[in-house]
Design a protein around this motif. Structure first.
Motif, PDB file in Angstrom:
ATOM      1  N   ILE A   1      16.372   7.570  -8.440  1.00 17.62           N
ATOM      2  CA  ILE A   1      15.351   6.850  -9.215  1.00 17.62           C
ATOM      3  C   ILE A   1      15.891   6.550 -10.615  1.00 17.62           C
ATOM      4  O   ILE A   1      15.769   5.438 -11.121  1.00 17.62           O
TER       5      ILE A   1
ATOM      6  N   TYR B   1      11.068  10.687  -2.433  1.00 21.62           N
ATOM      7  CA  TYR B   1       9.765  10.118  -2.819  1.00 21.62           C
ATOM      8  C   TYR B   1       9.630   8.712  -2.239  1.00 21.62           C
ATOM      9  O   TYR B   1      10.606   7.957  -2.218  1.00 21.62           O
ATOM     10  N   ARG B   2       8.421   8.406  -1.797  1.00 20.12           N
ATOM     11  CA  ARG B   2       8.175   7.030  -1.363  1.00 20.12           C
ATOM     12  C   ARG B   2       6.842   6.554  -1.920  1.00 20.12           C
ATOM     13  O   ARG B   2       5.918   7.360  -2.138  1.00 20.12           O
ATOM     14  N   LEU B   3       6.786   5.254  -2.146  1.00 19.18           N
ATOM     15  CA  LEU B   3       5.601   4.632  -2.722  1.00 19.18           C
ATOM     16  C   LEU B   3       4.502   4.552  -1.659  1.00 19.18           C
ATOM     17  O   LEU B   3       4.770   4.164  -0.523  1.00 19.18           O
TER      18      LEU B   3
ATOM     19  N   SER C   1      10.754   1.410  -9.420  1.00 17.45           N
ATOM     20  CA  SER C   1      12.043   1.723  -8.771  1.00 17.45           C
ATOM     21  C   SER C   1      11.824   2.126  -7.308  1.00 17.45           C
ATOM     22  O   SER C   1      12.682   1.866  -6.463  1.00 17.45           O
ATOM     23  N   LEU C   2      10.675   2.743  -7.034  1.00 15.62           N
ATOM     24  CA  LEU C   2      10.412   3.166  -5.649  1.00 15.62           C
ATOM     25  C   LEU C   2      10.019   1.985  -4.762  1.00 15.62           C
ATOM     26  O   LEU C   2       9.971   2.124  -3.538  1.00 15.62           O
TER      27      LEU C   2
ATOM     28  N   VAL D   1      12.646   4.425  -0.432  1.00 16.54           N
ATOM     29  CA  VAL D   1      12.591   5.880  -0.641  1.00 16.54           C
ATOM     30  C   VAL D   1      13.784   6.325  -1.499  1.00 16.54           C
ATOM     31  O   VAL D   1      14.886   5.807  -1.345  1.00 16.54           O
TER      32      VAL D   1
ATOM     33  N   VAL E   1       2.583   8.371  -5.026  1.00 22.33           N
ATOM     34  CA  VAL E   1       3.829   8.563  -4.267  1.00 22.33           C
ATOM     35  C   VAL E   1       3.638   9.735  -3.313  1.00 22.33           C
ATOM     36  O   VAL E   1       2.767  10.582  -3.540  1.00 22.33           O
TER      37      VAL E   1
END
Lengths: 245, 114
Positions: B31, B82-84, B20-21, B25, B63
């Motif tokens: 999410i 959150y970001r990958l 999903s990420l 972001v 993440v």
């Protein structure tokens, strides 16, 4: 929304983590739960039904708590065992308690650094054992004399630990701190080390100025404000009773 | 419609979150919405269970999290975004490959069409 806070607190309170981490997890979970509540309120149009639906969607607090325990780094619980790390809030307490914590940190420093250093001095015949112990106690005690006035002065400038800002009290802390330190240096020069340089006597006058300049810096003022607010929020959470919903 | 919940989701939650990420972001609630939309409503995730998974991913460096800044223009409580990471992207590809292998093996065992 008290019911939502209680649900979050049931998941977070059993965790052995520092106060800072606890606050961050509480804030994150509550923001999510409130988001669900808003959605459910729009759907049901009834607050208590929305609360129930939000809690149902979020899942049982005990299970979340168990899973959280397994997902946090090992050092979180290790840090939580150290008394002055467990409550990482720095300012919203009394001057005495902050000074006590500062002193304990000083003691810890001397245990880690001072004792091995004294051992080296004694082992190399540069100092007698009794003198090394005496010096160790003197430095540990001096840290209190040094910290209390300036921590107190800082608190009075910001009006933290629930006090009102008080210029008069800040000046009082500074003057008393200066006099006590000057007295100590004078006694050392008189009875312990007559060769003590006169420049040392400038330290008690410089220290309050440095504390004043630091306390008035905008970055630190923001930090203290944030920390005070965080402390107040943590107090609200800790007062929640979890025995009944 | 078939509903997938609880134990059936366990073990796949981290990969679902990473997936999903990949779209960009997001905070926790977003999410969940992305996972729900991608699963056409069939995935019944207890939303609180997302956070232990997110903290595990963060610790592993898959993440990166950051509190929403004051300049976001949003009113109300702060959210954690959150970001990958690059490492997370590699882990996602690995997770996808593991899933394909798992399905292939299970199809063979159950005699289901591939």
């Amino acid at each position: 929304m008290k019911e939502l806070m209680i649900h979050v607190e049931k998941a977070v309170r059993p965790l052995r983590i520092t106060q800072g981490q606890r606050g961050a997890i509480r804030e994150e979970l509550l923001t999510h739960l409130q988001g669900i509540y808003d959605e459910e309120l729009e759907r049901h149009g009834d607050s208590s039904a929305a609360v129930q639906a939000a809690i149902e969607r979020f899942g049982p607090a005990e299970e979340i708590s168990r899973n959280l325990r397994g997902s946090l780094p090992w050092y979180s619980s290790a840090l939580a065992c150290v008394p002055w790390c467990a409550r990482m809030r720095t300012w919203p307490e009394s001057t005495g308690r902050i000074a006590w914590r500062a002193w304990m940190t000083g003691i810890l420093f001397w245990v880690i650094v001072g004792i091995p250093w004294s051992c080296v001095l004694v082992a190399t015949d540069r100092m007698s054992g009794g003198r090394a112990i005496g010096l160790w106690f003197l430095l540990a005690s001096y840290s209190v004399v040094f910290f209390v006035p300036f921590v107190g002065m800082f608190g009075c400038i910001h009006g933290v630990y629930g006090q009102l800002r008080s210029t008069r009290r800040a000046v009082l802390f500074a003057v008393v701190g200066c006099l006590v330190q000057l007295g100590i240096y004078f006694l050392i020069k008189l009875y312990v080390k007559p060769t003590l340089p006169l420049g040392v006597f400038v330290i008690p006058f410089l220290a309050p100025l440095i504390v004043f300049a630091t306390a008035r810096s905008s970055g630190l003022m923001k930090l203290v404000r944030t920390d005070t607010q965080r402390g107040e929020r943590a107090g609200e959470w800790e007062q929640l009773s979890l025995s009944g919903d | 419609m078939l509903q997938i919940a609880g134990d059936k989701l366990r073990g796949h939650l981290e990969t679902l979150v990473l997936s999903s990420l990949e779209q960009g972001v997001a905070h926790g609630l977003e999410i969940v919405k992305r996972v729900d939309a991608a699963g056409s409503g069939a995935l019944k995730l207890k939303e609180g269970s997302l956070y232990p998974a997110l903290y595990r991913l963060e610790q592993a460096g898959f993440v990166k999290a950051q509190w929403e800044g004051e300049g976001s223009g949003r009113r109300g409580a702060r959210r954690r975004l959150y970001r990958l990471t690059r490492k997370g992207k590699r882990q996602l590809n690995l997770g996808r490959q593991e899933w394909v292998d798992f399905v292939t093996v299970m199809n063979g065992v159950l005699g289901a069409p591939a």
